[in-house]
Scaffold this motif. Structure first.
Motif, PDB file in Angstrom:
ATOM      1  N   ALA A 152       0.834  -1.341   0.034  1.00  9.17           N
ATOM      2  CA  ALA A 152      -0.060   0.188   0.113  1.00  9.17           C
ATOM      3  C   ALA A 152       0.915   1.403   0.109  1.00  9.17           C
ATOM      4  N   ALA A 153       2.185   1.143   0.880  1.00 10.15           N
ATOM      5  CA  ALA A 153       2.959   2.311   0.999  1.00 10.15           C
ATOM      6  C   ALA A 153       3.407   2.704  -0.608  1.00 10.15           C
ATOM      7  N   GLY A 154       3.664   1.606  -1.291  1.00  9.98           N
ATOM      8  CA  GLY A 154       4.462   1.831  -2.593  1.00  9.98           C
ATOM      9  C   GLY A 154       3.133   2.142  -3.566  1.00  9.98           C
ATOM     10  N   LEU A 155       1.969   2.014  -3.302  1.00 13.85           N
ATOM     11  CA  LEU A 155       0.734   2.690  -4.129  1.00 13.85           C
ATOM     12  C   LEU A 155       0.512   4.278  -3.877  1.00 13.85           C
ATOM     13  N   GLY A 156       1.061   4.775  -2.846  1.00 11.67           N
ATOM     14  CA  GLY A 156       0.922   6.127  -2.514  1.00 11.67           C
ATOM     15  C   GLY A 156       0.239   6.102  -1.039  1.00 11.67           C
ATOM     16  N   TYR A 157      -0.437   5.209  -0.657  1.00 12.02           N
ATOM     17  CA  TYR A 157      -1.316   5.378   0.763  1.00 12.02           C
ATOM     18  C   TYR A 157       0.179   5.475   1.792  1.00 12.02           C
ATOM     19  N   SER A 158       0.414   6.698   2.100  1.00  8.08           N
ATOM     20  CA  SER A 158       1.745   6.975   2.757  1.00  8.08           C
ATOM     21  C   SER A 158       1.697   6.656   4.161  1.00  8.08           C
ATOM     22  N   LYS A 159       0.599   6.308   4.897  1.00  7.47           N
ATOM     23  CA  LYS A 159       0.386   5.797   6.137  1.00  7.47           C
ATOM     24  C   LYS A 159      -0.166   4.666   6.347  1.00  7.47           C
ATOM     25  N   PHE A 160       0.048   3.868   7.707  1.00  9.76           N
ATOM     26  CA  PHE A 160      -0.750   2.773   7.833  1.00  9.76           C
ATOM     27  C   PHE A 160      -1.261   3.036   9.203  1.00  9.76           C
ATOM     28  N   THR A 161      -2.650   3.214   9.598  1.00  5.39           N
ATOM     29  CA  THR A 161      -2.923   3.233  10.820  1.00  5.39           C
ATOM     30  C   THR A 161      -3.420   2.118  11.612  1.00  5.39           C
ATOM     31  N   PHE A 162      -3.509   2.301  12.985  1.00  4.52           N
ATOM     32  CA  PHE A 162      -4.077   1.005  13.657  1.00  4.52           C
ATOM     33  C   PHE A 162      -5.432   1.479  14.282  1.00  4.52           C
ATOM     34  N   ALA A 163      -6.322   0.572  14.303  1.00  5.27           N
ATOM     35  CA  ALA A 163      -7.620   0.785  15.250  1.00  5.27           C
ATOM     36  C   ALA A 163      -8.046  -0.391  16.319  1.00  5.27           C
ATOM     37  N   PRO A 164      -7.218  -0.507  17.092  1.00  7.10           N
ATOM     38  CA  PRO A 164      -7.023  -1.644  18.072  1.00  7.10           C
ATOM     39  C   PRO A 164      -8.292  -1.496  19.264  1.00  7.10           C
ATOM     40  N   TYR A 165      -8.934  -2.729  19.572  1.00  2.09           N
ATOM     41  CA  TYR A 165      -9.728  -2.573  20.842  1.00  2.09           C
ATOM     42  C   TYR A 165      -9.172  -3.718  21.728  1.00  2.09           C
ATOM     43  N   THR A 166      -8.072  -4.711  21.308  1.00  2.00           N
ATOM     44  CA  THR A 166      -7.600  -5.667  22.264  1.00  2.00           C
ATOM     45  C   THR A 166      -6.283  -6.224  21.469  1.00  2.00           C
ATOM     46  N   ASN A 167      -6.018  -7.178  22.142  1.00  2.00           N
ATOM     47  CA  ASN A 167      -4.868  -7.940  21.599  1.00  2.00           C
ATOM     48  C   ASN A 167      -3.525  -7.055  21.263  1.00  2.00           C
ATOM     49  N   GLN A 168      -2.955  -6.503  22.266  1.00  2.00           N
ATOM     50  CA  GLN A 168      -1.948  -5.325  22.412  1.00  2.00           C
ATOM     51  C   GLN A 168      -0.535  -5.881  21.803  1.00  2.00           C
ATOM     52  N   SER A 169      -0.313  -7.121  21.996  1.00  2.00           N
ATOM     53  CA  SER A 169       0.929  -7.615  21.750  1.00  2.00           C
ATOM     54  C   SER A 169       1.092  -7.721  20.000  1.00  2.00           C
ATOM     55  N   PHE A 170      -0.057  -8.141  19.382  1.00  2.00           N
ATOM     56  CA  PHE A 170      -0.026  -7.937  17.978  1.00  2.00           C
ATOM     57  C   PHE A 170       0.222  -6.720  17.391  1.00  2.00           C
ATOM     58  N   TRP A 171      -0.527  -5.686  17.964  1.00  2.00           N
ATOM     59  CA  TRP A 171      -0.109  -4.336  17.473  1.00  2.00           C
ATOM     60  C   TRP A 171       1.340  -3.739  17.635  1.00  2.00           C
ATOM     61  N   VAL A 172       1.838  -4.026  19.060  1.00  2.00           N
ATOM     62  CA  VAL A 172       3.172  -3.871  19.322  1.00  2.00           C
ATOM     63  C   VAL A 172       4.296  -4.537  18.065  1.00  2.00           C
ATOM     64  N   ASN A 173       3.921  -5.877  17.759  1.00  2.00           N
ATOM     65  CA  ASN A 173       4.762  -6.609  17.059  1.00  2.00           C
ATOM     66  C   ASN A 173       4.756  -5.824  15.344  1.00  2.00           C
ATOM     67  N   LEU A 174       3.563  -5.538  15.178  1.00  2.00           N
ATOM     68  CA  LEU A 174       3.313  -4.925  13.723  1.00  2.00           C
ATOM     69  C   LEU A 174       3.869  -3.660  13.647  1.00  2.00           C
ATOM     70  N   LYS A 175       3.703  -2.965  14.688  1.00  3.55           N
ATOM     71  CA  LYS A 175       4.375  -1.481  14.687  1.00  3.55           C
ATOM     72  C   LYS A 175       6.033  -1.778  14.769  1.00  3.55           C
ATOM     73  N   ASN A 176       6.497  -2.651  15.499  1.00  4.37           N
ATOM     74  CA  ASN A 176       8.051  -2.985  15.166  1.00  4.37           C
ATOM     75  C   ASN A 176       8.374  -3.322  13.940  1.00  4.37           C
ATOM     76  N   ASN A 177       7.559  -3.892  13.388  1.00  7.41           N
ATOM     77  CA  ASN A 177       7.893  -4.458  11.897  1.00  7.41           C
ATOM     78  C   ASN A 177       7.772  -3.356  10.944  1.00  7.41           C
ATOM     79  N   LEU A 178       6.868  -2.622  11.251  1.00 11.44           N
ATOM     80  CA  LEU A 178       6.507  -1.464  10.186  1.00 11.44           C
ATOM     81  C   LEU A 178       7.415   0.028  10.483  1.00 11.44           C
ATOM     82  N   GLY A 179       7.435   0.007  11.455  1.00 11.12           N
ATOM     83  CA  GLY A 179       8.353   1.386  11.990  1.00 11.12           C
ATOM     84  C   GLY A 179       7.250   2.497  12.046  1.00 11.12           C
TER      85      GLY A 179
END
Length: 301
Positions: A177-204
């Motif tokens: 998506a970033a390569g297509l011009g969606y310059s940001k990738f945002t999160f909308a979590p309600y649970t499973n904090q560890s997944f979002w932490v790991n995904l954030k660490n992966n993407l930066g």
């Protein structure tokens, strides 16, 4: 002879002060708290009127909820087919209406397209499509999200994953998506904090610049401070506007302002979001979009 000189000097000082005051006001306006609003069917079906409402609302971000991905790669906006075989096939007038969101005078400076929701399998489907066809220019995911980008002008993909929680395929999609011009990738979590932490660490942090933490329904009781500490980024918490039978459920603008102010004190929030424009429309007597945007602005500024 001295008095006219003094009055001239005083007038000059006041004139300069007026310029400084104006510049300060302009600077504050540019740095005003960010606020996002999710919306479904009305954002597509209500014509130019809803775009004008959003432009005048005070909300800075509009989130189109929700894009659903079918097994063949077709993209639906809720239950309406809008992208197929690399082409936009939805309402021919929608792209032009969306473009007006950022046209002055307006408060809107960002558009996001949200993928996922409770009870759907969009992210599971995306993973299957990546497994079968990849994310290259010839893949159906690439071509369809390229067409979606062209149609909506979206600045970001909003990840509302509420069931899949797999880092590798989600990160692969985000990079496509970033390569297509969606310059940001945002999160909308309600649970499973560890997944979002790991995904954030992966993407930066450069790619992930917003975390829209659900503070309603399944996310009731979420603490923005603990999420901020876990992910190392400022959190934009969200609340559900008045809704339900008699519009008696959910938050009023007054309670939104109070809760946002409390979170600003405890978690240092600089913005927030509201769910859901569709309900604001149905319960307009309990608070319209402008009232909710003002509540976020007052509570976080």
């Amino acid at each position: 002879m001295r008095r006219p000189w003094l009055f001239t000097l005083l007038a000059a000082v006041l004139a300069i002060s007026g310029v400084v005051a104006l510049s300060s006001t302009q600077a504050e306006a540019q740095q005003s708290p960010r606020s996002a609003i999710y919306g479904g069917g009305p954002f597509y079906q209500d014509g130019q009127a809803v775009m004008n409402t959003l432009r005048a609302s005070g909300f800075t971000t509009v989130i189109l909820w929700s894009i659903h991905v079918h097994g063949n790669g077709d993209l639906y906006y809720n239950d309406i087919l809008i992208v197929q075989n690399g082409r936009y096939v939805g309402d021919a007038g929608w792209p032009a209406r969306l473009r007006t969101l950022k046209q002055a005078p307006t408060s809107v400076n960002r558009i996001e397209v949200s993928i996922g929701a409770w009870g759907v399998r969009d992210w599971e489907t995306i993973a299957a499509l990546i497994s079968s066809g990849g994310t290259g220019p010839s893949s159906i995911l690439y071509r369809n999200f390229q067409a979606l980008k062209a149609a909506t002008g979206a600045d970001a993909i909003n990840n509302d994953d509420e069931s899949f929680y797999q880092v590798s395929p989600t990160a692969a999609f985000a990079r496509m998506a970033a390569g297509l011009g969606y310059s940001k990738f945002t999160f909308a979590p309600y649970t499973n904090q560890s997944f979002w932490v790991n995904l954030k660490n992966n993407l930066g942090g450069a790619m992930v610049d917003r975390l829209y933490l659900q503070g309603y329904a399944g996310g009731t009781g979420n603490n923005p401070a603990t999420w901020r500490q876990a992910l190392g980024m400022t959190v934009d918490p969200g609340l559900w506007s008045r809704h339900g039978s008699g519009c008696s459920a959910g938050d009023s603008p007054a309670t939104v302002e109070s809760k946002m102010r409390s979170w600003r004190g405890s978690a240092g929030i600089v913005g927030g979001f509201m769910w859901l424009y569709d309900d604001m429309k149905a319960c307009a007597s309990q608070g319209n979009a402008a009232a909710y945007a003002r509540a976020i602005r007052n509570g976080t500024s």
